[in-house]
Design an enzyme around this catalytic site. Structure first.
Site, PDB file in Angstrom:
ATOM      1  N   LYS A 117       0.774  -1.291  -0.056  1.00  0.00           N
ATOM      2  CA  LYS A 117       0.162   0.037   0.073  1.00  0.00           C
ATOM      3  C   LYS A 117       0.771   1.273  -0.047  1.00  0.00           C
ATOM      4  O   LYS A 117       1.800   1.441   0.785  1.00  0.00           O
ATOM      5  CB  LYS A 117      -0.919  -0.134   1.240  1.00  0.00           C
ATOM      6  CG  LYS A 117      -2.208  -0.825   1.203  1.00  0.00           C
ATOM      7  CD  LYS A 117      -2.921  -1.044   2.315  1.00  0.00           C
ATOM      8  CE  LYS A 117      -3.522   0.381   3.110  1.00  0.00           C
ATOM      9  NZ  LYS A 117      -4.485   0.936   2.278  1.00  0.00           N
ATOM     10  N   GLU A 486     -22.004 -16.222  -1.061  1.00  0.00           N
ATOM     11  CA  GLU A 486     -21.921 -15.111  -1.416  1.00  0.00           C
ATOM     12  C   GLU A 486     -22.267 -14.709  -2.909  1.00  0.00           C
ATOM     13  O   GLU A 486     -21.774 -13.781  -3.704  1.00  0.00           O
ATOM     14  CB  GLU A 486     -20.836 -14.050  -1.028  1.00  0.00           C
ATOM     15  CG  GLU A 486     -20.535 -14.100   0.342  1.00  0.00           C
ATOM     16  CD  GLU A 486     -19.300 -13.586   0.843  1.00  0.00           C
ATOM     17  OE1 GLU A 486     -18.781 -12.855   0.229  1.00  0.00           O
ATOM     18  OE2 GLU A 486     -18.899 -13.996   1.976  1.00  0.00           O
ATOM     19  N   HIS A 696      -4.698 -17.497  -2.855  1.00  0.00           N
ATOM     20  CA  HIS A 696      -4.319 -17.079  -4.131  1.00  0.00           C
ATOM     21  C   HIS A 696      -3.669 -17.746  -5.066  1.00  0.00           C
ATOM     22  O   HIS A 696      -3.335 -17.270  -6.110  1.00  0.00           O
ATOM     23  CB  HIS A 696      -3.530 -15.764  -3.453  1.00  0.00           C
ATOM     24  CG  HIS A 696      -4.097 -14.709  -2.823  1.00  0.00           C
ATOM     25  ND1 HIS A 696      -4.000 -14.852  -1.423  1.00  0.00           N
ATOM     26  CD2 HIS A 696      -5.197 -13.963  -2.810  1.00  0.00           C
ATOM     27  CE1 HIS A 696      -4.982 -13.925  -0.710  1.00  0.00           C
ATOM     28  NE2 HIS A 696      -5.533 -13.450  -1.635  1.00  0.00           N
TER      29      HIS A 696
HETATM   30  N1  GLN Z   1     -16.357 -13.061   2.962  1.00  0.00           N
HETATM   31  C1  GLN Z   1     -15.403 -12.266   2.066  1.00  0.00           C
HETATM   32  C2  GLN Z   1     -15.281 -13.434   1.203  1.00  0.00           C
HETATM   33  O1  GLN Z   1     -15.108 -14.692   1.362  1.00  0.00           O
HETATM   34  C3  GLN Z   1     -14.234 -11.971   2.772  1.00  0.00           C
HETATM   35  C4  GLN Z   1     -13.270 -11.256   1.631  1.00  0.00           C
HETATM   36  C5  GLN Z   1     -12.119 -10.839   2.234  1.00  0.00           C
HETATM   37  O2  GLN Z   1     -11.692 -11.075   3.209  1.00  0.00           O
HETATM   38  N2  GLN Z   1     -11.649  -9.573   1.566  1.00  0.00           N
HETATM   39  O3  GLN Z   1     -14.912 -13.247  -0.101  1.00  0.00           O
END
Ligand code: GLN
Ligand code: ZN
Length: 757
Positions: A117, A486, A696
Site C-alpha cells: 500500500k 455470496e 491466491h
Molecule cells: N467474506 C469475504 C469473502 O469470502 C471476505 C473477503 C475478504 O476477506 N476480503 O470473499
C-alpha cells in the site's frame, strides 16, 4: 504578487480506463508495443490539455506510468533485480512488466516484486529491492521523453519525480541487513543531478520532487540526510519539495534548512496550523498550499479558503495553490456521471473539476473578488440542509449509544460453553471464509439483473439455485460450518452500500488500485441507516437446506467506511458508528432468523491505521468500538466470527483481542516459519483459524501439507480453540480447485481428530 495554481499529478488511467485496456491487451498479445505506446501518448496529451484548459499555471509531467510511479523510479535508476533483467541485460517495457507481474510478452517469467500500500491510500506500489552492491544508472528516459513531448506541444512544464529518500524508504533489502540503505544515496544522487541538468537544458524553471515520508515520524539520521542530499541537488533548477498525506510541523525545524526553493504542504490530511507554519518557513521560499483534497470527491469550500489565504497573502510573496496530493486517487470527470441526480452531483468535484477549483480560487484571490466563489459554494451550503444528508433519527441514535452496547453479556469463556452446547461442533471445526467461486454464469446473472434483462423473481430463483449448489458441495465434503457462498455479491462493500441508505454510486468513478486494477468506491453522502433487512432471506434459505450451521456473512463497519469515499462534514468515527448501528440491526435479525454463527469481516481494520503512531490509539479505539457496536447485540450462545486479510498483526494485537470476536480467521497460509512465529506471538485468547492454505495460488494443497501445518498450529494453539479454514474467500478460484482443496482440508482434519480422540 500573483498566486499560481498547480496539481501534484493527474490520474493516469483515462476516463474510460483506456490504460487498463491497453495494458491488458498488450499482456495478452493482442496489442503490439507500438499500439500500447501510442495509447499512452494519447492519454498524456489529453490530460495535459485538460490541465491547461482548466487554467492551471503548470502542466505536471511525469505522473504517467505504465504500471506504477515507484516502479518508474526503479526503472529510471536502473535498479532492476537480477531475476527481472532481460537476457541480454537490455531494459525495455517488458522488463518493467516483469518486475510488476513476474511475466511479460517477451522474455522469461519469474516471481514479481512485492506490492504494498502507498501510505494509507488504496493505491499499491511495487516495492523497490535493494542489495548492498546494488548498481544504479540512468537507464530509463521516460521522464525526459515525456517532458520533451509536453514542451513540443507548447506547455509550461513542471516535471515531477519521486524523491531519492522516499524511494529508499519505500523499498526493502533483499540480501542481508548488514548495510544501511542510506549508503546507496551516493550512487543515486548523481542520477538525480543528471536529470535536473537535463531539465535545465530545456529551460524548465521548476521541478516537483515528492518526499511524502516527511510527514512520518522519521529517524533523525534520515532527516539529516535530507539536508545533505538537497544541498547536492540544489542550484540547477528550482525545486518544489512536496510533502503530503499528513502534517510536517513535527519535522519543520529540519525541513526549513533544506536547500529547496519551495515547499508544498497538505492542508487537508495534516493538522498543521497554517499560520504558524507560514511564519516559520522562510519568506524566500515559495509556499504551495495543498487545499484541494486529492483523495476524495467533494467540492472544496473555496469560500473558507479564500479568507484563510487572503490572510496569508499579506505576509508572503511567493504563494501557490495546489491539490493536497496527486489527483491519482480521485475519479477523473464528473461530467461522465449521467445517473447521479443533479442535487447530489452538485456536491462533487472529480479530478478535472478540482483543477478548475484551483484556478477559480487563484483568480478570485488575485483579483480580490469573491463573486464567482459564492456561486461555486452554493451547493455546499445547500447540502447542509438537504434531506438526503440529515436524518434526525440516525444522529439521535448515535447520541444514545451507551457503553453497554459495546459489550457482550458475558466473557468469552462462559460464551464458549453456551455456544458449544447450542452449536455442537467437533474439535477443529472446518469452515470457509464466505465466498464461493464466482463463475462467469454468476457474474452474467448479476449483470443481467442490473441491466434489467431479467426480473427480480427470476434472479432470486437463480441465486437460490447457486446457494443450493454451494450447500450441497459443502455437505458432500462434510464441512462443519457452512456458508451460502455470496453469489449475490459483486463486492463486499458495494453490496452493503447499495442496500443501506446514505450511499451513492458512480457509473464511471474509477480509481487505480494497482497496475491495471481499478476500483469504483461507493460514496457516503449522508447519514447511514438500514431501512430493511439485507441478508436475511438468503441466509435463512441457506440454513433451511441443511442441519449444519450456516454462517451469516456481513462486511464490518470499518471496512465499509475505508473502502468508500467518506463524507467530510462529520468525522470518520461518527460515520463508523452509523454503519455499525445499521449492521447491529442486521446482526439481530440474523440471530432472530435462527442463524447461530455470524461473521463480520474487517479486512480493512489495519488499513485505516494513521501514518503516525501518536494517532493510533484513538483510531484503534473508535474502530474497535464500531465493530463491537455492530456485533455485541447477540445472545451469549450466538457465535461471532471475524476475518482479516493481512498477517501484519503484531502491532495491533491488542485491538484485535479487544474486538472480542469468538472466532477470528486470518490470512496466513503462505506456510513459512515467519508466519508461524507471528501466530505464536499473536496469542489470540479466543478461538482462531489461521488459514490452512493459500487461496491466491491455483495449486491444490496436498493432504500431507495440510496435516503438517495443522500439527504445527496445534503446537501453538490449543486444540479446543483451533479452527480449520482456507485463508480467505474462494471467489477467485474455480469450482474444481475449490472442491479438491476443501476435500483435502476436511480429510486431513478428520485424520488428526482421530489421533487426538
Ligand atoms: N467474506 C469475504 C469473502 O469470502 C471476505 C473477503 C475478504 O476477506 N476480503 O470473499
Ligand atoms: Zn480475506
Amino acid at each position: 504578487m500573483n498566486i499560481l495554481s498547480h496539481i501534484l499529478g493527474f490520474p493516469r488511467i483515462g476516463v474510460n480506463r483506456e490504460l487498463k485496456k491497453a495494458q491488458e491487451n498488450y499482456w495478452q498479445g493482442k496489442y503490439n508495443k507500438k499500439k500500447l505506446l501510442s495509447i499512452g501518448y494519447k492519454l498524456r496529451k489529453k490530460h495535459w490539455k485538460k490541465q491547461l484548459s482548466s487554467g492551471l499555471d503548470f502542466i505536471t509531467v511525469g505522473d504517467f506510468s505504465w504500471y506504477d510511479h515507484v516502479l518508474n523510479t526503479t526503472m529510471l535508476l536502473g535498479n532492476i533485480p537480477d531475476r527481472h533483467k532481460n537476457y541480454d541485460n537490455s531494459i525495455d517495457i517488458d522488463t518493467l512488466f516483469r518486475i510488476a507481474r513476474g511475466t511479460a510478452p517477451t522474455g522469461h517469467s519469474t516471481s514479481a516484486s512485492e506490492m504494498t500500500k502507498w501510505f494509507n491510500t488504496n493505491y499499491h506500489y511495487i516495492v523497490p529491492e535493494f542489495k548492498k552492491d546494488q548498481d544504479f544508472n540512468f537507464s530509463w528516459s521516460q521522464i525526459i521523453e515525456e517532458v520533451d513531448e509536453a514542451l513540443s506541444l507548447g506547455y509550461i512544464v513542471k516535471p515531477v519525480i519521486l524523491g531519492p529518500l522516499t524511494y529508499l524508504w519505500l523499498g526493502k533489502k533483499t540480501e542481508n541487513n548488514s548495510f544501511d540503505v542510506l549508503d546507496l544515496l551516493k550512487k543515486i544522487v548523481p542520477i538525480y543531478i543528471y536529470i535536473l541538468k537535463e531539465f535545465k537544458k530545456r529551460n524548465i524553471e521548476w521541478v516537483q520532487i515528492d518526499e511524502p515520508i516527511l510527514v512520518l515520524d522519521l529517524p533523525k539520521n534520515w532527516l539529516k540526510k535530507f539536508y545533505d542530499v538537497y544541498k547536492l541537488l540544489h542550484g540547477t533548477i528550482k525545486i518544489l519539495l512536496t510533502t503530503y498525506f499528513g502534517s510536517i510541523s513535527h519535522n519543520i525545524k529540519y525541513i526549513n534548512d533544506f536547500f529547496v526553493d519551495g515547499i508544498h504542504i497538505d492542508l487537508i490530511h495534516g493538522d498543521d496550523n497554517i499560520f504558524s507554519l507560514n511564519s516559520k518557513i522562510s519568506q524566500k521560499k515559495t509556499l504551495s498550499l495543498g487545499i484541494i483534497n486529492g483523495r476524495n470527491v467533494w467540492k472544496s469550500n473555496l469560500d473558507n479558503w479564500f479568507d484563510v489565504i487572503n490572510n496569508i497573502k499579506k505576509s508572503r510573496n511567493k504563494l501557490w495553490l495546489g491539490s493536497s496530493c496527486s489527483l491519482l486517487h480521485t475519479p477523473i470527470d464528473l461530467n461522465y456521471e449521467k445517473k447521479i441526480d443533479s442535487e447530489t452531483k452538485s456536491w462533487f468535484s472529480f479530478a478535472i473539476q478540482k483543477c478548475e477549483e484551483l484556478s477559480l480560487l487563484r483568480d478570485s484571490l488575485n483579483s480580490n473578488n469573491k463573486n464567482n466563489i459564492e456561486d461555486w459554494v452554493k451547493p455546499i451550503n445547500a447540502r447542509e440542509l438537504s434531506t438526503k444528508v440529515n436524518k434526525h433519527l440516525v444522529s439521535e441514535r448515535v447520541q444514545s449509544i451507551r457503553n453497554n452496547d459495546l459489550k457482550r453479556t458475558n466473557t468469552y469463556n462462559s460464551r464458549y460453553k453456551l455456544q458449544n452446547k447450542k452449536i455442537k461442533l467437533p474439535i477443529l471445526p472446518t469452515t470457509t471464509i464466505g465466498s464461493f467461486p464466482q463463475t462467469k454464469e454468476i457474474r452474467n446473472l448479476r449483470m443481467d439483473f442490473k441491466k434489467g434483462v431479467i426480473n427480480q423473481e427470476l434472479y432470486d430463483k437463480k441465486i437460490r439455485n447457486e446457494i443450493k449448489k454451494n450447500i450441497k458441495i459443502q455437505e458432500k465434503i462434510d464441512i462443519d460450518v457452512l456458508v451460502h457462498g455470496e453469489p449475490e455479491r459483486n463486492d463486499m462493500v458495494e453490496y452493503f452500500g447499495e442496500k443501506l441508505n446514505g450511499f451513492t454510486f458512480t457509473s464511471n468513478g474509477w480509481v487505480q488500485s494497482y497496475g491495471s486494477r481499478c476500483v469504483k468506491p461507493p460514496i457516503i453522502i449522508g447519514d447511514i441507516y438500514r431501512s430493511k433487512p439485507i441478508t436475511i432471506d438468503y441466509a435463512k434459505y441457506a440454513q433451511s437446506l441443511t442441519k449444519k450451521p450456516v454462517k451469516g456473512m456481513l462486511t464490518g463497519p470499518v471496512t465499509i467506511l475505508f473502502w468508500s469515499f467518506p463524507r467530510e462534514d462529520i468525522s470518520k468515527k461518527i460515520i463508523a458508528k452509523q454503519i455499525a448501528l445499521a449492521l447491529r440491526d442486521e446482526v439481530l435479525d440474523l440471530e432472530n432468523a435462527g442463524i447461530k454463527i455470524i461473521q463480520i469481516d474487517e479486512p480493512a481494520l489495519r488499513e485505516g491505521l494513521p501514518l503516525r503512531k501518536n494517532k493510533w490509539k484513538s483510531y484503534l479505539k473508535w474502530s474497535v468500538d464500531a465493530f463491537r457496536l455492530s456485533s455485541s447485540v447477540v445472545k451469549d450462545e450466538t457465535q461471532i466470527h471475524t476475518h482479516m486479510c493481512y498477517c501484519e498483526f503484531s502491532d495491533i494485537m491488542n485491538a484485535i483481542v479487544n474486538l472480542d470476536a469468538d472466532v477470528i480467521t486470518l490470512e496466513t497460509a503462505r506456510t513459512n516459519i515467519e508466519i508461524l512465529e507471528k501466530i505464536k506471538n499473536f496469542q489470540y485468547p479466543n478461538s482462531i483459524g489461521p488459514g490452512i492454505y493459500d487461496i491466491h495460488s491455483p495449486n491444490i494443497p496436498k493432504k500431507k501439507e495440510i496435516l503438517i501445518l495443522l500439527n504445527k498450529y496445534l503446537k501453538i494453539i490449543s486444540k479446543n480453540k483451533l479452527w480449520v479454514n482456507p485463508d480467505c474467500g474462494l471467489k477467485t478460484r474455480s469450482v474444481e480447485e475449490t472442491i479438491s482443496a476443501l476435500k483435502n482440508m476436511v480429510d486431513a482434519t478428520k485424520n488428526i481428530r482421530k489421533k487426538i480422540n
